[in-house]
Design a protein around this motif. Structure first.
Motif, PDB file in Angstrom:
ATOM      1  N   ASP A   1      -6.405 -22.025 -30.989  1.00  0.00           N
ATOM      2  CA  ASP A   1      -7.356 -20.965 -31.324  1.00  0.00           C
ATOM      3  C   ASP A   1      -8.156 -21.304 -32.577  1.00  0.00           C
ATOM      4  O   ASP A   1      -7.691 -22.039 -33.451  1.00  0.00           O
ATOM      5  N   ASP A   2      -9.351 -20.749 -32.643  1.00  0.00           N
ATOM      6  CA  ASP A   2     -10.199 -20.956 -33.823  1.00  0.00           C
ATOM      7  C   ASP A   2      -9.492 -20.442 -35.078  1.00  0.00           C
ATOM      8  O   ASP A   2      -8.970 -19.331 -35.094  1.00  0.00           O
TER       9      ASP A   2
ATOM     10  N   LYS B   1     -10.135 -10.495 -38.371  1.00  0.00           N
ATOM     11  CA  LYS B   1      -9.992  -9.117 -37.899  1.00  0.00           C
ATOM     12  C   LYS B   1      -9.391  -8.209 -38.962  1.00  0.00           C
ATOM     13  O   LYS B   1      -9.594  -6.991 -38.933  1.00  0.00           O
TER      14      LYS B   1
ATOM     15  N   CYS C   1      -4.144  -4.542 -31.297  1.00  0.00           N
ATOM     16  CA  CYS C   1      -4.503  -5.725 -30.493  1.00  0.00           C
ATOM     17  C   CYS C   1      -5.038  -5.337 -29.113  1.00  0.00           C
ATOM     18  O   CYS C   1      -4.674  -5.949 -28.092  1.00  0.00           O
TER      19      CYS C   1
ATOM     20  N   ASP D   1      -8.489  -5.025 -28.517  1.00  0.00           N
ATOM     21  CA  ASP D   1      -9.833  -5.560 -28.322  1.00  0.00           C
ATOM     22  C   ASP D   1      -9.803  -6.721 -27.334  1.00  0.00           C
ATOM     23  O   ASP D   1      -8.750  -7.317 -27.078  1.00  0.00           O
ATOM     24  N   GLU D   2     -10.955  -7.039 -26.770  1.00  0.00           N
ATOM     25  CA  GLU D   2     -11.058  -8.062 -25.723  1.00  0.00           C
ATOM     26  C   GLU D   2     -10.444  -9.385 -26.146  1.00  0.00           C
ATOM     27  O   GLU D   2      -9.652  -9.989 -25.410  1.00  0.00           O
ATOM     28  N   GLU D   3     -10.811  -9.859 -27.330  1.00  0.00           N
ATOM     29  CA  GLU D   3     -10.346 -11.167 -27.796  1.00  0.00           C
ATOM     30  C   GLU D   3      -8.829 -11.203 -27.928  1.00  0.00           C
ATOM     31  O   GLU D   3      -8.176 -12.173 -27.510  1.00  0.00           O
ATOM     32  N   SER D   4      -8.246 -10.150 -28.478  1.00  0.00           N
ATOM     33  CA  SER D   4      -6.790 -10.125 -28.676  1.00  0.00           C
ATOM     34  C   SER D   4      -6.045 -10.092 -27.341  1.00  0.00           C
ATOM     35  O   SER D   4      -5.029 -10.779 -27.173  1.00  0.00           O
TER      36      SER D   4
ATOM     37  N   GLU E   1      -7.163 -11.168 -24.390  1.00  0.00           N
ATOM     38  CA  GLU E   1      -7.331 -12.463 -23.730  1.00  0.00           C
ATOM     39  C   GLU E   1      -6.431 -13.526 -24.359  1.00  0.00           C
ATOM     40  O   GLU E   1      -5.839 -14.358 -23.655  1.00  0.00           O
ATOM     41  N   ARG E   2      -6.317 -13.501 -25.684  1.00  0.00           N
ATOM     42  CA  ARG E   2      -5.478 -14.474 -26.369  1.00  0.00           C
ATOM     43  C   ARG E   2      -4.008 -14.286 -25.995  1.00  0.00           C
ATOM     44  O   ARG E   2      -3.295 -15.252 -25.729  1.00  0.00           O
TER      45      ARG E   2
ATOM     46  N   LYS F   1      -5.866  -6.470 -19.308  1.00  0.00           N
ATOM     47  CA  LYS F   1      -7.016  -5.611 -19.588  1.00  0.00           C
ATOM     48  C   LYS F   1      -6.972  -4.341 -18.737  1.00  0.00           C
ATOM     49  O   LYS F   1      -7.391  -3.265 -19.177  1.00  0.00           O
TER      50      LYS F   1
END
Length: 379
Positions: free
Chosen positions: A64-65, A86, A278, A280-283, A285-286, A299
């Motif tokens: 991950d970034d 975040k 956690c 949100d979309e990014e969390s 998906e991760r 989701k």
């Protein structure tokens, strides 16, 4: 950490502030709860286990970034900082290991890494604890820094027997150097919900000042259902504070001020709740990627609109609906919650309390479903 605000006597303090019309004190309390910073340091050799541990504390995987790399890209003696995009109020620091040289002066190491600047320090190791690390621990205690903890990071090849042998040997090192009631926490870096990490969180939360414990609790990823419940209770304390501010402002005869404050503060609280839980979309998906699951499955467990996206329109809609439903709120409940001299503000207080508590409950329920699915739990 469930009772993270216990030492603040928050509710009583807010009631007294409202009763004496000290609205600035109430506003400061809300800001302290929304923006409470914590610096957490991790000491130890820079190997795979430490990097994984640092990433797990931030809800990240190795690819991950912004993830800590292994081997480390940081020079051996340097301190590396890992901000959280975040949660800017949570900053994680990677400290170099305590030297194993002899003779050893703990003060020199502590000065070099600015040891006392951190709210809590996790001293990690993968084999047996070195005596020099104990010297640093004792020196920190002598300087009144109580939030230092020893973490045995489990290796992939470790067995239950080898882990316990390492823990036992490390406890003996602590005892031999005069540490009373020594404690070593066993942690699996890749899956923090296992072993002793939940117990470590409870101890850290008890030892930290309440505002710092609050910041740590809200910034950590949702590792377990119990952690989700603790976050929910912390947000409800924040909701009470914000609703108290709303009620106090409503007592001032300035048109539209209360509604603007309500929606603005509510947006901040619910946005922070979405990120903390956690959702949100990014969390999501991760988490799905880390658990080898299809993101769409997790989701789909978000049934609350605010879990997917916190919008001003939805927040205003809920506040307006709560205003209309005030007839269902017991007047006795409002009287118990609001001081006598502030009862004129009870309508705004009750509306915001009802709207935000309901939203927090729905979002927490979604988070619990996602955690249960990711961990393979059954409700």
């Amino acid at each position: 950490m469930a009772d993270v605000l216990r030492g603040l006597n928050l509710l009583q303090t807010l009631k007294e502030s409202i009763e004496s019309n000290k609205l600035s004190d109430v506003k400061d309390a809300v800001e302290d709860l929304l923006i409470s910073r914590i610096n957490l340091a991790v000491v130890g050799n820079r190997g795979d286990e430490k990097a994984t541990f640092i990433n797990s504390l931030r809800g990240l995987g190795p690819g991950d970034d912004g993830a800590a790399a292994s081997p480390s890209l940081v020079a051996a003696e340097e301190v590396a900082g890992y901000p959280n995009p975040k949660h800017p109020d949570f900053r994680l620091w990677d400290l170099p290991p305590v030297p194993s040289t002899s003779p050893f002066e703990p003060e020199g190491y502590m000065d070099r890494v600015k040891f006392l600047r951190y709210n809590a320090v996790l001293m990690t190791f993968t084999q047996t604890l070195h005596p020099n690390s104990v010297d640093v621990f004792l020196e920190a205690r002598s300087m009144q820094q109580q939030t230092v903890y020893f973490i045995l990071l489990s290796l992939e090849k470790d067995t239950e027997k080898s882990r316990e042998e390492k823990r036992k040997a490390s406890l003996e090192v602590l005892t031999s150097q005069g540490v009373a009631q020594p404690k070593v926490y066993l942690v699996r870096p890749s899956t923090l919900e296992k072993f002793d990490f939940p117990g470590l969180l409870e101890d850290v939360g008890r030892d930290l000042p309440e505002i710092r414990a609050h910041a740590l609790l809200l910034a950590l990823p949702t590792l377990t259902s119990n952690l989700v419940s603790q976050k929910k209770e912390a947000f409800k304390a924040l909701v009470w504070a914000a609703a108290s501010l709303s009620g106090g402002v409503s007592a001032i005869p300035v048109p539209l001020v209360a509604s603007m404050v309500d929606s603005s503060v509510a947006m901040r609280i619910l946005t922070k709740a979405q990120l903390s839980l956690c959702l949100d979309e990014e969390s999501v998906e991760r988490l799905a990627g880390q658990r080898g699951m299809e993101p769409i499955r997790l989701k789909g467990l978000r049934t609350c609109v605010l879990s997917v996206e916190v919008t001003k329109g939805e927040v205003k809609k809920r506040l307006a609906a709560a205003e209309k439903e005030l007839a269902t709120v017991s007047s006795k409940l409002v009287e118990m919650a609001i001081p006598r001299h502030a009862r004129c503000a009870s309508r705004s207080f009750a509306a915001m309390l009802q709207a935000l508590n309901s939203a927090i409950d729905e979002m927490a329920a979604d988070a619990e479903k996602i955690v249960a699915a990711a961990l393979g739990e059954r409700k």
